[in-house]
Design a protein around this motif. Structure first.
Motif, short mmCIF file in Angstrom:
data_model
loop_
_atom_site.label_atom_id
_atom_site.label_comp_id
_atom_site.label_asym_id
_atom_site.label_seq_id
_atom_site.Cartn_x
_atom_site.Cartn_y
_atom_site.Cartn_z
N ILE A 27 206.61 -5.48 67.93
CA ILE A 27 208.04 -6.27 67.31
C ILE A 27 209.05 -5.18 68.05
O ILE A 27 209.36 -6.22 68.67
CB ILE A 27 207.87 -6.16 66.37
N SER A 28 208.80 -4.78 68.83
CA SER A 28 210.54 -3.55 69.01
C SER A 28 210.58 -3.40 70.32
O SER A 28 211.53 -3.77 71.18
CB SER A 28 210.64 -2.24 68.07
N THR A 29 209.31 -3.38 71.13
CA THR A 29 209.08 -3.65 72.27
C THR A 29 209.09 -4.84 72.87
O THR A 29 209.74 -5.23 73.49
CB THR A 29 207.76 -2.95 72.52
N MET A 30 208.51 -6.06 71.86
CA MET A 30 208.72 -7.59 72.37
C MET A 30 210.03 -8.16 72.55
O MET A 30 210.77 -8.79 73.56
CB MET A 30 207.66 -9.02 71.67
N ASN A 31 210.72 -7.64 71.28
CA ASN A 31 212.21 -7.99 71.40
C ASN A 31 213.36 -7.24 72.41
O ASN A 31 213.53 -8.07 72.91
CB ASN A 31 212.62 -7.25 70.42
N ALA A 32 213.16 -5.95 73.15
CA ALA A 32 213.08 -5.39 74.15
C ALA A 32 213.13 -6.30 75.78
O ALA A 32 214.17 -6.40 76.17
CB ALA A 32 213.01 -4.14 74.15
N SER A 33 211.78 -7.02 75.08
CA SER A 33 211.19 -7.71 76.38
C SER A 33 212.34 -8.77 76.23
O SER A 33 212.39 -9.59 78.00
CB SER A 33 209.23 -7.71 76.11
N VAL A 34 212.08 -9.73 75.60
CA VAL A 34 212.70 -10.96 75.11
C VAL A 34 214.49 -10.77 76.13
O VAL A 34 214.89 -12.14 76.79
CB VAL A 34 213.22 -11.40 73.76
N VAL A 35 215.19 -9.44 75.23
CA VAL A 35 216.78 -9.12 76.60
C VAL A 35 216.41 -9.19 77.34
O VAL A 35 217.47 -9.38 77.96
CB VAL A 35 216.90 -7.84 75.02
N ASN A 36 215.57 -8.82 78.11
CA ASN A 36 214.83 -8.23 79.13
C ASN A 36 215.72 -9.58 80.45
O ASN A 36 215.49 -9.64 81.53
CB ASN A 36 214.09 -6.82 79.48
N VAL A 37 214.54 -10.36 79.71
CA VAL A 37 214.31 -11.58 80.38
C VAL A 37 215.91 -11.86 80.35
O VAL A 37 216.06 -13.15 81.18
CB VAL A 37 213.30 -12.34 79.59
N ALA A 38 216.79 -11.69 79.49
CA ALA A 38 218.27 -13.12 78.97
C ALA A 38 219.02 -12.15 79.89
O ALA A 38 219.97 -12.31 80.32
CB ALA A 38 218.42 -12.83 78.10
N LEU A 39 218.36 -10.61 80.54
CA LEU A 39 219.98 -10.31 81.54
C LEU A 39 219.98 -10.92 82.87
O LEU A 39 221.50 -10.96 83.11
CB LEU A 39 219.03 -8.60 81.99
N PRO A 40 219.06 -11.73 83.19
CA PRO A 40 219.94 -12.38 84.66
C PRO A 40 221.15 -13.34 83.87
O PRO A 40 222.50 -13.22 85.24
CB PRO A 40 218.96 -13.29 85.56
N ALA A 41 221.01 -13.98 82.69
CA ALA A 41 221.68 -14.91 82.20
C ALA A 41 223.09 -14.09 81.39
O ALA A 41 224.10 -14.44 82.11
CB ALA A 41 221.44 -16.18 81.18
N LEU A 42 223.33 -13.31 81.31
CA LEU A 42 223.98 -11.94 80.69
C LEU A 42 225.00 -11.64 81.97
O LEU A 42 226.07 -11.42 81.95
CB LEU A 42 223.54 -10.89 79.81
#
Length: 90
Positions: A27-42
């Motif tokens: 779950i922790s790794t999956m959450n980090a992956s979700v944040v990585n997907v959002a990085l370009p928008a950030l």
């Protein structure tokens, strides 16, 4: 050497503990992956630098892991039945 019912219970419990620990890591790794997907928008919306984006991912992962530990500790202290029944309703 045969497995007695007394010896089977601790082995089963250890298996469930291992599964729980693996799921929390997943779950922790999956959450980090979700944040990585959002990085370009950030980066685009906030104009963040690469260093700021790295700090964002690290901070988010640390907070999620800390909440997982707190949830586990709370469940251990309160107990499974009382913890699940108090959150289930009305």
């Amino acid at each position: 050497m045969s497995t007695t019912p007394e010896g089977a219970a601790p082995a089963r419990r250890r298996t469930w503990i291992l599964i729980t620990c693996c799921m929390s890591l997943f779950i922790s790794t999956m959450n980090a992956s979700v944040v990585n997907v959002a990085l370009p928008a950030l980066r685009r919306d906030l104009g963040a630098s690469t260093a700021a984006l790295q700090w964002t991912v690290d901070a988010f992962t640390l907070v999620v892991a800390a909440f997982l530990l707190m949830a586990g500790t709370t469940a251990d202290r309160v107990g499974r039945r009382r913890f699940s029944s108090s959150s289930s309703g009305a």
